[in-house]
Design an enzyme around this catalytic site. Structure first.
Site, PDB file in Angstrom:
ATOM      1  N   HIS A 245       0.815  -1.217   0.000  1.00  0.00           N
ATOM      2  CA  HIS A 245       0.000   0.000   0.000  1.00  0.00           C
ATOM      3  C   HIS A 245       0.851   1.271   0.000  1.00  0.00           C
ATOM      4  CE1 HIS A 245      -3.432  -2.559   1.059  1.00  0.00           C
ATOM      5  NE2 HIS A 245      -2.810  -2.985   2.124  1.00  0.00           N
TER       6      HIS A 245
HETATM    7  O1  RIB Z   1      -5.410   0.146   4.379  1.00  0.00           O
HETATM    8  C1  RIB Z   1      -4.005   0.107   4.254  1.00  0.00           C
HETATM    9  C2  RIB Z   1      -3.391   1.207   5.048  1.00  0.00           C
HETATM   10  O2  RIB Z   1      -3.708   1.041   6.433  1.00  0.00           O
HETATM   11  C3  RIB Z   1      -1.853   1.205   4.979  1.00  0.00           C
HETATM   12  O3  RIB Z   1      -1.370   2.511   5.137  1.00  0.00           O
HETATM   13  C4  RIB Z   1      -1.470   0.381   6.170  1.00  0.00           C
HETATM   14  O4  RIB Z   1      -0.162   0.686   6.656  1.00  0.00           O
HETATM   15  C5  RIB Z   1      -2.501   0.826   7.174  1.00  0.00           C
HETATM   16  O5  RIB Z   1      -2.066   2.054   7.736  1.00  0.00           O
END
Ligand code: RIB
Ligand code: CA
Length: 315
Positions: A245
């Site tokens: 992500h």
């Molecule tokens: O949904 C994914 C996000 O939520 C990413 O930033 C992960 O690190 C959590 O913070």
């Protein structure tokens, strides 16, 4: 004429994927100048997120970068964390030593405000990788800084991919929808890296092996981090590996041509319990609401991993 590196503040809740995003930024000094790192409560409580941020700085031998502790809870809700994804420490996987480097004095929100006031207007990009509590609080406390922000490039939200923490919402926005609402209504140019794109950069075994085969401490640590935090997505989605992500934010800053999206209106659900934190993206332009965000939907995944692996090899 080569552009000077982009000055950024990384706001983060490490989290293994945050760690990889920060390492990628640290390995890219020609493109990115990290002014500071601000920690926020999210994946795990604040004491762990600011500790993990310092662990990452020491892993990369970048203890010159200041780490500040920020908000320990969202604006309006009780904190929701994600140990089921990231483990008890938030950085499970590799065995990394507790940090010796200290937190820098001062609250992260005040650091964000002071930095935006001190740096020339329009020259600092904010890169939130977690709940938007620090950013929303800074804008509420010091409205004068809003027009001084160059751009916000954040990981958060989802549209076609729907939610990962509820059927409707992605974790970062869900944890603090009120802060997200402040940010998305700020008028600042925003680039959103939502689940729609981050679920397309999965750490397959071959990609994880490439991290490990880099052969340096960082590559081995990253391989262990992604091996650990893939469980949640593999079990839930049947994914072929962990979705990276947050590194999409850093990769976008370095090679935006890897990504594409659409400039649309995005509003945040803050009223309904059922859809709290949903990013309501008007992808098909069915409303007269003004576009306020570049919502990214596609990525050259192989190009992304080539970039990431090459840069991690620089440590
Ligand atoms: O949904 C994914 C996000 O939520 C990413 O930033 C992960 O690190 C959590 O913070
Ligand atoms: Ca994060």
């Amino acid at each position: 004429m080569v552009n000077p590196p982009r000055k950024i503040i990384i706001d983060t809740d490490p989290g293994q994927d945050d760690a990889v995003a920060i390492l990628l930024a640290m390995a890219s000094p020609d493109e990115i100048d990290i002014l500071g790192i601000t920690a926020v409560a999210g994946n795990v409580p604040l004491p762990l997120t600011h500790k993990n941020a310092r662990i990452i700085c020491e892993l990369a031998q970048r203890t010159d970068i200041a780490v500040y502790a920020g908000c320990d809870r969202p604006l309006a809700h009780t904190l929701v964390t994600a140990e089921h994804v990231h483990g008890k420490t938030g950085l499970d996987g590799p065995k990394l030593p507790d940090p010796e480097m200290q937190l820098t004095d001062g609250h992260a929100v005040d650091y964000i405000i002071d930095t935006l006031r001190r740096q020339p207007a329009g020259t600092v990009t904010l890169c939130p990788l977690g709940p938007l509590t620090n950013i929303g609080t800074a804008f509420e406390k010091a409205p004068d800084i809003v027009e001084r922000v160059q751009e916000i490039v954040l990981m958060g939200g989802a549209y076609f991919e729907v939610g990962n923490v509820t059927p409707a919402a992605e974790f970062n926005i869900y944890v603090d929808p009120e802060a997200a609402d402040i940010v998305f209504k700020s008028g600042i140019p925003i680039v959103v890296l939502p689940l729609d794109v981050t679920h397309k950069v999965l750490v397959t075994k071959a990609r994880n092996d490439a991290f490990r085969n880099i052969g340096n401490r960082v590559g081995i640590a990253v391989a262990k981090m992604t091996e650990f935090f893939e469980r949640f997505d593999v079990e839930k989605y049947g994914s072929l590996g962990a979705p990276l992500h947050d590194p999409c934010v850093t990769a976008y800053l370095i090679k935006p041509e890897l990504f594409s999206g659409r400039h649309v209106n995005v509003e945040i659900e803050t009223k309904s319990d059922l859809t709290r934190g949903m990013t309501v993206a008007d992808w098909w332009g069915v409303t007269d609401r003004a576009p306020n965000a570049m919502f990214i939907g596609t990525v050259d995944a192989d190009g992304f991993f080539d970039l990431l692996t090459q840069r991690l090899a620089r440590f």
